[in-house]
Design an enzyme around this catalytic site. Structure first.
Site, PDB file in Angstrom:
ATOM      1  N   MET A 181      70.125  52.665  65.351  1.00  0.00           N
ATOM      2  CA  MET A 181      71.326  53.208  64.732  1.00  0.00           C
ATOM      3  C   MET A 181      72.285  53.798  65.760  1.00  0.00           C
ATOM      4  O   MET A 181      73.493  53.654  65.639  1.00  0.00           O
ATOM      5  CB  MET A 181      70.929  54.266  63.707  1.00  0.00           C
ATOM      6  CG  MET A 181      72.128  54.869  63.004  1.00  0.00           C
ATOM      7  SD  MET A 181      71.648  55.705  61.481  1.00  0.00           S
ATOM      8  CE  MET A 181      73.069  56.758  61.235  1.00  0.00           C
ATOM      9  N   HIS A 198      71.380  55.098  53.662  1.00  0.00           N
ATOM     10  CA  HIS A 198      70.668  53.939  53.113  1.00  0.00           C
ATOM     11  C   HIS A 198      69.389  54.352  52.414  1.00  0.00           C
ATOM     12  O   HIS A 198      68.721  55.265  52.854  1.00  0.00           O
ATOM     13  CB  HIS A 198      70.341  52.959  54.247  1.00  0.00           C
ATOM     14  CG  HIS A 198      69.819  53.593  55.512  1.00  0.00           C
ATOM     15  ND1 HIS A 198      68.512  53.956  55.675  1.00  0.00           N
ATOM     16  CD2 HIS A 198      70.456  53.969  56.649  1.00  0.00           C
ATOM     17  CE1 HIS A 198      68.360  54.498  56.871  1.00  0.00           C
ATOM     18  NE2 HIS A 198      69.520  54.534  57.483  1.00  0.00           N
ATOM     19  N   TYR A 247      57.474  75.569  55.507  1.00  0.00           N
ATOM     20  CA  TYR A 247      56.646  74.505  54.920  1.00  0.00           C
ATOM     21  C   TYR A 247      55.685  75.136  53.917  1.00  0.00           C
ATOM     22  O   TYR A 247      55.204  76.237  54.151  1.00  0.00           O
ATOM     23  CB  TYR A 247      55.714  73.857  55.930  1.00  0.00           C
ATOM     24  CG  TYR A 247      56.228  73.490  57.273  1.00  0.00           C
ATOM     25  CD1 TYR A 247      56.623  72.180  57.523  1.00  0.00           C
ATOM     26  CD2 TYR A 247      56.254  74.401  58.316  1.00  0.00           C
ATOM     27  CE1 TYR A 247      57.038  71.804  58.778  1.00  0.00           C
ATOM     28  CE2 TYR A 247      56.671  74.022  59.576  1.00  0.00           C
ATOM     29  CZ  TYR A 247      57.064  72.720  59.805  1.00  0.00           C
ATOM     30  OH  TYR A 247      57.464  72.343  61.045  1.00  0.00           O
ATOM     31  N   HIS A 287      53.532  65.130  58.430  1.00  0.00           N
ATOM     32  CA  HIS A 287      52.165  65.643  58.510  1.00  0.00           C
ATOM     33  C   HIS A 287      51.265  64.977  57.469  1.00  0.00           C
ATOM     34  O   HIS A 287      50.362  65.603  56.925  1.00  0.00           O
ATOM     35  CB  HIS A 287      52.171  67.165  58.296  1.00  0.00           C
ATOM     36  CG  HIS A 287      52.880  67.923  59.374  1.00  0.00           C
ATOM     37  ND1 HIS A 287      53.313  69.217  59.223  1.00  0.00           N
ATOM     38  CD2 HIS A 287      53.229  67.554  60.638  1.00  0.00           C
ATOM     39  CE1 HIS A 287      53.900  69.615  60.345  1.00  0.00           C
ATOM     40  NE2 HIS A 287      53.870  68.630  61.218  1.00  0.00           N
ATOM     41  N   ASN A 326      50.539  72.791  61.239  1.00  0.00           N
ATOM     42  CA  ASN A 326      50.785  71.458  61.817  1.00  0.00           C
ATOM     43  C   ASN A 326      49.415  70.894  62.171  1.00  0.00           C
ATOM     44  O   ASN A 326      48.609  71.576  62.802  1.00  0.00           O
ATOM     45  CB  ASN A 326      51.640  71.576  63.075  1.00  0.00           C
ATOM     46  CG  ASN A 326      52.865  72.425  62.834  1.00  0.00           C
ATOM     47  OD1 ASN A 326      52.726  73.581  62.457  1.00  0.00           O
ATOM     48  ND2 ASN A 326      54.030  71.879  63.026  1.00  0.00           N
TER      49      ASN A 326
END
Ligand SMILES: Cc1cc2nc3c(=O)[nH]c(=O)nc-3n(C[C@H](O)[C@H](O)[C@H](O)COP(=O)(O)OP(=O)(O)OC[C@H]3O[C@@H](n4cnc5c(N)ncnc54)[C@H](O)[C@@H]3O)c2cc1C
Ligand SMILES: *[C@@H]1O[C@H](CO)[C@@H](O)[C@H](O)[C@H]1NC(C)=O
Ligand SMILES: *[C@@H]1O[C@H](CO)[C@@H](O)[C@H](O)[C@H]1NC(C)=O
Ligand SMILES: *[C@@H]1O[C@H](CO)[C@@H](O)[C@H](O)[C@H]1NC(C)=O
Ligand SMILES: *[C@@H]1O[C@H](CO)[C@@H](O)[C@H](O)[C@H]1NC(C)=O
Ligand SMILES: *[C@@H]1O[C@H](CO)[C@@H](O)[C@H](O)[C@H]1NC(C)=O
Ligand SMILES: *[C@@H]1O[C@H](CO)[C@@H](O)[C@H](O)[C@H]1NC(C)=O
Ligand SMILES: *[C@@H]1O[C@H](CO)[C@@H](O)[C@H](O)[C@H]1NC(C)=O
Length: 769
Positions: free
Chosen positions: A84, A184, A628, A708, A746
């Site tokens: 891109m 998109h 998160y 993750h 994580n």
């Protein structure tokens, strides 16, 4: 509206893969194109070039192309350069009976803007009918073009990868060629041998002037059937597929026993030690690659040539030596008890992870001060966030000294960098494995499927026919295969081996290349591969504070870093470049309205992926808190493949349970609850015209992705407690995919601890080599 594009959903990025295009002649216009029809959306993308100039001659800077799309396609775009950023992008859509199109360029993963240079001419076979729209065009100044980063071009005398993008959502103002549009909804790639996509000048001239048919191709592909000498394959005791967090631990521990172990990796080298050579010019002569220097982490996301992402997985995944561990932030949090507790879905026998985590820690220590001089750098965001959190009753700890303390705690971000460099499993487990005579490591080998007779696996089929007849590498009689190809890669190999839900295996069956490798239907093994996956839903809050150094939002680190910082790093592996971007992590437990406990993790870093505010702000002072939701989340999704064999989420895993969303909204409100007590601290995204709840409700779903992913081969459902795939004798899976529930943090430390435990079980299981 500019910044409407998601960042964390893989923005398309190019390179090698299995889908390959070839020549076809469009019956409407008689033009021979080289291209590809995407089997999912049935859109055809084609290209044809004038002849290659003789050595020393001038190459015409143009081509003819087409996009033929079913009417459900609201817009489609191509990037012949394959990614891109800094590439020629052509987008088109129907507007009534005509086609509206433009050339665009992007320098970041945001809305591409008008590109000057290319001259587009529509050719007469352009049309819209009741079922399709079709854009046939001549594009001049389109083989090479200049960008802020230099001249780029389509490799028309060699092979390349072309990208496409597709959307089912109409652009904002269809009559305007420069209309904005939403990101998109899908994208993909196909390999093309551009060197063959050329016709005679005579044919090209007819077509470029709107003529049809005429003399066709002059490039005749002569297929010389050379008889190759028969290849003999070496059998192995263990074949491990994938060199990521799971696979490297497994391969090293297996080879430690003296067994003959083969580790196959589809991607190429990463760090300098592994043969990688892709580094910033400022580090020339220092044997440092992008994958060695921790501070280059943020440059993974704005590089014009991101060869390291897997091109047939539609979220970020590392396809290179080290897998995710070579491109990730290297945040490294030793697992708490709950990461392996029966309450989080593990078999009871896995509960005592301590000895395995200890083995991991012995090989790969953690540090929260990675600069070699022991000092901490760029700490303003730590100080500001610490003040904020202390006001909410948080206390500071050394995170990895207290893995089980995960409520109202914060600390300096922990990493597994050693000596100021990315270390991970590559500079530890892979290093020791490679030193052993009976260990073999191969890059650029793509495993297609396992070869099996009923429950017995006899080898793996690869794309490399030099390794064995038809690319098949056999096992020794008692040999075993371990799949460690990641949460998307391992399920795909299982589907292609006739293991998984019938709908997925039927997609494989319908694929001309993959179908014939399936075992007979009577031998298909029905398992819930791909179901029940999770990934942390994550939301970014962006702030400013006058004390914060946003580090130029990490933008110049690759080409033009702050000279004192690059010099300090080159001299002594110290300073800002010895650490990735995060500075502080925190955790808090929440009780949901369903009575279940969910944990929230926060990560604080200078800079921001995007800012949306109606007020002016000082970009030099921005920083991000990503929140998160982790252990305890109840939302689940599904991973599968589409007809192009691209692995993707068929059902997105975030917020399928509204209670997860409610808890995250509460957590975000808590994070900013005492913001007024920190002088100068301002929340700019969302700003004060938007509530946190509205911000979360309108968040781009793809941007919730945390990379993750776990659970696509959940232990107890797809693999047994020894990590063996149910109903097979000798096929194992050890990677993120077996983990039943979001770890606390994580995940890569948890994945590696699970791999230590998994491989110990495989070695202890009778019947092996
Ligand atoms: C951008 C990003 C940032 C992240 N940041 C962090 C972080 O800071 N801390 C953290 O703990 N986690 C982080 N993660 C997550 C972490 O990296 C992954 O969870 C972890 O790498 C998964 O390990 P794995 O062994 O399951 O798979 P992977 O590490 O993905 O390894 C799979 C390997 O298999 C190879 N492979 C796949 N299919 C085939 C095939 N058919 N044939 C041959 N080889 C194949 C791949 O090329 C790859 O090398 C991040 C992930 C991403 C994408
Ligand atoms: C519309 O055009 C497409 C592309 O040329 C063609 O395949 C299709 O048959 C046409 N449809 C009708 C109804 O003519
Ligand atoms: C390597 O494998 C061979 C054959 O399995 C075995 O005889 C030999 O002992 C192994 N070597 C080592 C160093 O373990
Ligand atoms: C870089 O690596 C080469 C070999 O790959 C070695 O000869 C050279 O000494 C190394 N240079 C530095 C600065 O480490
Ligand atoms: C096999 O696939 C890998 C990964 O896509 C690629 O790099 C390699 O060139 C392929 N090998 C062959 C022999 O085609
Ligand atoms: C998904 O997980 C839930 C809860 O653990 C379980 O009830 C369900 O059977 C699982 N689905 C599949 C297909 O494994
Ligand atoms: C923005 O912040 C920088 C760094 O703190 C400071 O030097 C600059 O003066 C600020 N700009 C404005 C307009 O306040
Ligand atoms: C909202 O924020 C802007 C910019 O920081 C500020 O000027 C304005 O007074 C704020 N409005 C309210 C209602 O707090």
């Amino acid at each position: 509206m500019l910044l409407r594009l998601a960042l964390s959903l893989l923005p398309f990025v190019g390179s090698a893969l299995s889908q390959t295009g070839g020549p076809y002649t469009d019956p409407d216009n008689g033009i021979t194109f080289w291209g590809y029809t995407d089997p999912v959306h049935q859109v055809t993308y084609g290209y044809v070039f004038p002849p290659l100039a003789a050595a020393g001659g001038t190459q015409p800077n143009e081509f003819i192309g087409e996009i033929v799309a079913p009417i459900a396609t609201k817009w489609a775009g191509v990037s012949p350069g394959g990614s891109m950023l800094q590439n020629l992008l052509l987008v088109a859509w129907p507007n009534g009976n005509s086609i509206v199109r433009s050339a665009r360029i992007a320098t970041d993963y945001v809305q591409p803007t008008a590109m000057s240079g290319p001259v587009l001419t529509d050719l007469p076979s352009t049309k819209v009918n009741s079922t399709h729209w079709k854009w046939v065009y001549r594009c001049v100044n389109c083989v090479s073009w200049s960008t802020p980063g230099g001249t780029r071009s389509i490799p028309i005398d060699g092979s390349g990868v072309a990208a496409w993008a597709w959307s089912s959502v109409a652009v904002d103002s269809p009559s305007n060629p420069q209309s904005t549009f939403l990101e998109h909804n899908d994208f993909g790639f196909f390999g093309l041998d551009w060197s063959t996509a050329h016709v005679s000048q005579a044919a090209y001239d007819i077509w470029k002037n709107g003529g049809t048919g005429g003399p066709t191709t002059t490039t005749t592909t002569t297929t010389t059937t050379t008889t190759q000498p028969p290849v003999t394959a070496t059998p192995y005791d263990y074949i491990v597929v994938g060199s990521g967090a799971g696979g490297l631990v497994v391969a090293d521990r297996l080879s430690e026993t003296g067994k003959k172990v083969l580790l196959l990796e589809r991607g190429g080298p990463s760090t300098w030690e592994t043969g990688g050579r892709y580094g910033p010019t400022w580090a020339n002569g220092h044997n440092l690659t992008k994958f060695d220097v921790p501070g280059l982490f943020e440059s993974m996301f704005n590089d014009g040539n991101p060869f390291w992402w897997c091109k047939d997985i539609n979220v970020f995944a590392g396809c290179l030596t080290g897998g995710g561990t070579s491109i990730n932030g290297a945040l490294y949090f030793l697992p708490p008890y709950s990461d392996f507790a029966p309450t989080t879905g593990w078999p009871v026998s896995w509960g005592n992870h301590a000895p395995y985590t200890a083995k991991l820690k012995a090989r790969l220590p953690s540090t929260d001060a990675p600069s070699t001089d022991g000092k901490r750098y760029l700490e303003q965001t730590f100080d500001v966030a610490a003040t904020l959190l202390k006001g909410q009753g948080y206390r500071q700890i050394t995170i990895n000294d207290n893995p089980d303390s995960k409520d109202h705690v914060f600390g300096y971000s922990a990493y597994n960098f050693v000596g100021g460099k990315r270390t991970g499993p590559v500079a530890t487990y892979l290093r020791t494995a490679k030193a052993r005579k009976n260990f073999t490591f191969k890059n650029y080998v793509y495993v297609l499927n396992v070869v099996r007779k009923g429950a017995q696996i006899t080898g793996v089929k690869t794309n490399d026919t030099s390794l064995g007849p038809d690319g098949v590498i056999p096992l020794t009689p008692k040999g075993r295969v371990v799949l460690s190809a990641g949460s998307f890669g391992s399920p795909r190999i299982l589907f292609r081996s006739g293991i998984g839900p019938t709908d997925m295996i039927n997609i494989v069956k319908n694929d001309a290349a993959a179908g014939p490798n399936l075992p007979p239907q009577a031998e298909w093994i029905n398992l819930p591969v791909g179901y029940n996956v999770s990934d942390n839903p994550s939301i970014n809050l962006v702030f400013t504070h006058p004390s914060v150094d946003a580090y130029d939002n990490w933008a110049p680190i690759w080409t033009n870093p702050r000279p004192a910082d690059s010099a300090q790093y080159l001299k002594s592996s110290a300073g800002v470049f010895a650490q990735a971007s995060p500075r502080l992590n925190f955790w808090r437990a929440y009780s949901g309205s369903d009575g279940k406990t969910r944990w929230l993790q926060g990560t604080v870093r200078p800079g921001a992926a995007s800012v949306t505010t109606s007020y002016p702000y000082n970009a030099s002072n921005i920083f991000t808190i990503t929140a998160y939701l982790s252990t305890g989340i109840t939302s689940r999704g599904r991973i599968g493949i589409d007809a192009a064999m691209t692995a993707r989420a068929l059902v997105a895993p975030w917020f399928t349970d509204p209670i997860d969303k409610a808890v995250l909204i509460q957590g975000l409100n808590d994070i900013v609850s005492n913001i007024k007590s920190v002088p100068g601290l301002t929340l700019i995204t969302p700003d004060n015209t938007t509530t946190i709840a509205n911000y979360v409700n309108n968040y781009d779903p793809g941007s919730l992705n945390s990379n993750h992913w776990v659970g696509s081969n959940t232990i107890g459902r797809v693999v047994d407690e020894n990590t063996k795939v149910f109903n097979t004798n000798n096929l194992f899976v050890v990677d993120a995919s077996i983990i039943p529930q979001m770890p606390m943090s994580n995940p890569h430390a948890t994945i590696m601890s699970a791999a230590e435990q998994g491989v110990a079980r495989i070695l202890a299981l009778p019947g092996g080599p």
